[in-house]
Design an enzyme around this catalytic site. Sequence first.
Site, PDB file in Angstrom:
ATOM      1  N   HIS A  47       0.790  -1.235   0.000  1.00 13.50           N
ATOM      2  CA  HIS A  47       0.000   0.000   0.000  1.00 13.50           C
ATOM      3  C   HIS A  47       0.821   1.283   0.000  1.00 13.50           C
ATOM      4  O   HIS A  47       0.281   2.360  -0.204  1.00 13.50           O
ATOM      5  CB  HIS A  47      -0.932   0.037   1.216  1.00 13.50           C
ATOM      6  CG  HIS A  47      -0.231   0.419   2.478  1.00 13.50           C
ATOM      7  ND1 HIS A  47       0.532  -0.466   3.178  1.00 13.50           N
ATOM      8  CD2 HIS A  47      -0.156   1.600   3.144  1.00 13.50           C
ATOM      9  CE1 HIS A  47       1.034   0.135   4.235  1.00 13.50           C
ATOM     10  NE2 HIS A  47       0.638   1.390   4.240  1.00 13.50           N
TER      11      HIS A  47
HETATM   12  C1  UD1 Z   1      -1.963   5.786   5.446  1.00  6.38           C
HETATM   13  C2  UD1 Z   1      -0.654   6.258   6.118  1.00  6.38           C
HETATM   14  C3  UD1 Z   1       0.318   5.107   6.209  1.00  6.38           C
HETATM   15  C4  UD1 Z   1      -0.307   3.914   6.874  1.00  6.38           C
HETATM   16  C5  UD1 Z   1      -1.597   3.545   6.144  1.00  6.38           C
HETATM   17  C6  UD1 Z   1      -2.290   2.352   6.755  1.00  6.38           C
HETATM   18  C7  UD1 Z   1      -0.093   8.626   5.667  1.00  6.38           C
HETATM   19  C8  UD1 Z   1       0.881   9.531   4.981  1.00  6.38           C
HETATM   20  N1  UD1 Z   1      -0.002   7.324   5.348  1.00  6.38           N
HETATM   21  O1  UD1 Z   1      -1.655   5.402   4.127  1.00  6.38           O
HETATM   22  O2  UD1 Z   1       1.434   5.528   6.980  1.00  6.38           O
HETATM   23  O3  UD1 Z   1       0.600   2.827   6.807  1.00  6.38           O
HETATM   24  O4  UD1 Z   1      -2.467   4.685   6.181  1.00  6.38           O
HETATM   25  O5  UD1 Z   1      -3.236   1.830   5.868  1.00  6.38           O
HETATM   26  O6  UD1 Z   1      -0.883   9.091   6.445  1.00  6.38           O
HETATM   27  N2  UD1 Z   1      -8.787   4.754   0.580  1.00  6.38           N
HETATM   28  C9  UD1 Z   1     -10.055   4.243   0.444  1.00  6.38           C
HETATM   29  N3  UD1 Z   1     -10.780   4.007   1.590  1.00  6.38           N
HETATM   30  C10 UD1 Z   1     -10.305   4.246   2.829  1.00  6.38           C
HETATM   31  C11 UD1 Z   1      -9.010   4.804   2.947  1.00  6.38           C
HETATM   32  C12 UD1 Z   1      -8.255   5.044   1.820  1.00  6.38           C
HETATM   33  O7  UD1 Z   1     -10.527   3.985  -0.657  1.00  6.38           O
HETATM   34  O8  UD1 Z   1     -11.024   4.003   3.825  1.00  6.38           O
HETATM   35  C13 UD1 Z   1      -7.971   4.965  -0.651  1.00  6.38           C
HETATM   36  C14 UD1 Z   1      -8.189   6.270  -1.332  1.00  6.38           C
HETATM   37  O9  UD1 Z   1      -8.017   6.065  -2.704  1.00  6.38           O
HETATM   38  C15 UD1 Z   1      -7.012   7.091  -0.819  1.00  6.38           C
HETATM   39  C16 UD1 Z   1      -5.917   6.050  -0.713  1.00  6.38           C
HETATM   40  O10 UD1 Z   1      -6.586   4.860  -0.307  1.00  6.38           O
HETATM   41  O11 UD1 Z   1      -6.684   8.148  -1.648  1.00  6.38           O
HETATM   42  C17 UD1 Z   1      -4.814   6.375   0.249  1.00  6.38           C
HETATM   43  O12 UD1 Z   1      -5.358   6.579   1.564  1.00  6.38           O
HETATM   44  P1  UD1 Z   1      -4.548   7.492   2.620  1.00  6.38           P
HETATM   45  O13 UD1 Z   1      -5.291   7.541   3.892  1.00  6.38           O
HETATM   46  O14 UD1 Z   1      -4.175   8.808   1.990  1.00  6.38           O
HETATM   47  O15 UD1 Z   1      -3.161   6.751   2.795  1.00  6.38           O
HETATM   48  P2  UD1 Z   1      -2.832   5.225   3.060  1.00  6.38           P
HETATM   49  O16 UD1 Z   1      -2.203   4.674   1.842  1.00  6.38           O
HETATM   50  O17 UD1 Z   1      -3.975   4.462   3.641  1.00  6.38           O
END
Ligand code: UD1
Length: 364
Positions: free
Chosen positions: A209
């Site tokens: 991820h």
């Molecule tokens: C975040 C943390 C990372 C942690 C991870 C755990 C930061 C910089 N990164 O990364 O350190 O290891 O969480 O999972 O804060 N999305 C969904 N549904 C959700 C959440 C996310 O569809 O409930 C998708 C969206 O497309 C979003 C992408 O995942 O843009 C990234 O989500 P984001 O919360 O920005 O970062 P993570 O990759 O989850």
Amino acid sequence: MVAAKKIISVVGARPHFIKAAPLIAELNKAGKEVLTIHTGQHYDVNMSDIFFRQLKMERADINLGVGSGSHAEQTASVLNSIEPILRAEDPEAVIVYGDTNSTLAAALAAAKLYIPLVHIEAGVRCGNRRMPEEINRKAIDHMSDYLVCPSELAVSHLEREGIVDGVLNLGDFMYDTYAVASELVESESIMPASFSVAPGQKFALCTLHREATTSDPQKLNELLNYLGNQSVHVVLPMHPRTSAVLSAANFSCGSRGSLSVLEPLGYLEMMFLLSKASLVLTDSGGLQKEAYWAGVPCITLMDETTWTETIDAGWNVLTGLDQDRISAAIASFEDGSLGGGRKRPDVYGKPGSAARLCSLMGWV
Ligand code: UD1
């Protein structure tokens, strides 16, 4: 009589829920009033609600609903929404967990209001300043009043940065949660509906991820093709970030060859699969430690890790995304030079971190 001040716990992403659960349980036991603020960084049922349910935490009192966005948008949105709440509540302390954008924003808001700030998982470093989480870690630690470290190594990182006041090595909070879950998952009823494990079935559990793993869809797709061409069966519960990147570039998010892709799993289902897995392939921080506690060898698909103790112990190896290095690591797992029943010293302490913190802070 003046009412006792509350403690505010700020969560927002999957790893926070796992770290917060034992602390919330201890605080509840002690009759301390806790206000839980969920930033809403993770919002899908499988990324959030399921963790609250399985970890027996009450729903958050407040959800800021910030959702996804760029680093700046996410951080600014939490900062903007949380400040008035912290100001109005005037809590005894604010507790933040780990290294996400939610953690950084909540820490900054609390520090600027001079509210005592407790950082769980302080002092953790990987040395790569291009990783968003590393920037967050450094900033949060330099603002915190109580730096709750998971290991001696974390304490030494802080010392090197001139931080010695308020530093506590209490062991890893994820170990508390893992210790409870590892007993629960002995029951086959926890098996995820999407992947059943036959007795004696060998497979590798995989997660992907990180920004560095997912930023180039072409490379990500090639990595999945590679994983689907292994003699070992690879099981990948796919993070929504990863599926979003693949779909946007018109690549398949489905299973291929020896790679089975699943929906994101709850904590218990994940720990169930870990307990049955022969090998872990991951770019997650938490899963590297959970694999260590479970005695499952781990191949970390990054060029650096915050959990170097697991490498020193011979249970983890770094490969980055280079297929030749991953293949060499799989060979070392197969010949027993990775893992292979070596000793696993208690480098992250013993379960009981949450109780130790509550007692030190006078919260019991
Ligand atoms: C975040 C943390 C990372 C942690 C991870 C755990 C930061 C910089 N990164 O990364 O350190 O290891 O969480 O999972 O804060 N999305 C969904 N549904 C959700 C959440 C996310 O569809 O409930 C998708 C969206 O497309 C979003 C992408 O995942 O843009 C990234 O989500 P984001 O919360 O920005 O970062 P993570 O990759 O989850």
